[in-house]
Design an enzyme around this catalytic site. Structure first.
Site, mmCIF file in Angstrom:
data_model
loop_
_atom_site.group_PDB
_atom_site.id
_atom_site.type_symbol
_atom_site.label_atom_id
_atom_site.label_comp_id
_atom_site.label_asym_id
_atom_site.label_seq_id
_atom_site.Cartn_x
_atom_site.Cartn_y
_atom_site.Cartn_z
ATOM 1 N N ASP A 123 0.854 -1.185 0.000
ATOM 2 C CA ASP A 123 0.000 0.000 0.000
ATOM 3 C C ASP A 123 0.890 1.234 0.000
ATOM 4 O OD1 ASP A 123 -2.432 -1.369 0.027
ATOM 5 O OD2 ASP A 123 -2.568 -1.366 2.209
ATOM 6 N N ASP A 141 -7.101 -1.545 -4.462
ATOM 7 C CA ASP A 141 -8.135 -1.215 -3.474
ATOM 8 C C ASP A 141 -9.117 -0.191 -4.032
ATOM 9 O OD1 ASP A 141 -6.768 -2.845 -1.646
ATOM 10 O OD2 ASP A 141 -5.660 -1.153 -0.799
#
Length: 170
Positions: A123, A141
């Protein structure tokens, strides 16, 4: 159900490829250029910050001991197969639902590769206000969230779209 794949939602599979490539290339760039937790401010409310997510969205189950990796792997594969079957059954003209399914599949596969390759998801998109940070996320995401939003939206407007195309007044 459409008789061939060109008339079905599978025609939209190029979106899966696009999301998957954008996700994987961006994560590879982060891995090549950032140390863990390294951060670069791009805007007063946005950083690129490399973090590892061992859980799901918002680090759900990130400290569960490792079994969650296989649960999320199974869920990603299962949903990707299920949505692909549904795509095959959808007419290609149902653009909103086809786009939604392909966004979710592309995102699920992008995070799946991370889990299998690294044991965690990379991330790096870090939004914040003052000292409050939203959990970091990635392109996969984002695609999953937009796809889920389109599925919800479609559940509200699909019937109205059908009535409009059939010339029925409410």
């Amino acid at each position: 159900m459409p008789t061939n794949w060109k008339d079905s939602g599978l025609r939209w599979y190029w979106v899966v490829v696009l999301v998957f490539l954008a996700d994987q290339l961006s994560k590879q760039w982060v891995l090549s250029n950032f140390d863990l937790y390294e951060s670069i401010q791009l805007l007063p409310v946005f950083n690129f910050t490399y973090v590892r997510n061992y859980g799901a969205a918002f680090s759900f189950l990130s400290d569960a001991g490792g079994w969650q990796r296989w649960l999320f792997t199974f869920v990603a594969v299962g949903f990707s197969v299920l949505l692909s079957v549904w795509l095959r059954q959808q007419p290609s003209k149902m653009w909103r639902l086809n786009l939604a399914y392909t966004l979710v599949i592309g995102g699920a596969l992008g995070n799946l590769i991370d889990r299998l390759q690294h044991g965690y998801v990379v991330d790096f998109l870090d939004f914040y206000w003052n000292t409050s940070h939203f959990p970091a996320f990635n392109i996969a995401d984002s695609a999953i969230c937009v796809g889920a939003g389109l599925i919800i939206l479609d559940s509200f407007v699909a019937g109205k779209d059908d009535k409009k195309s059939d010339g029925i007044k409410e």
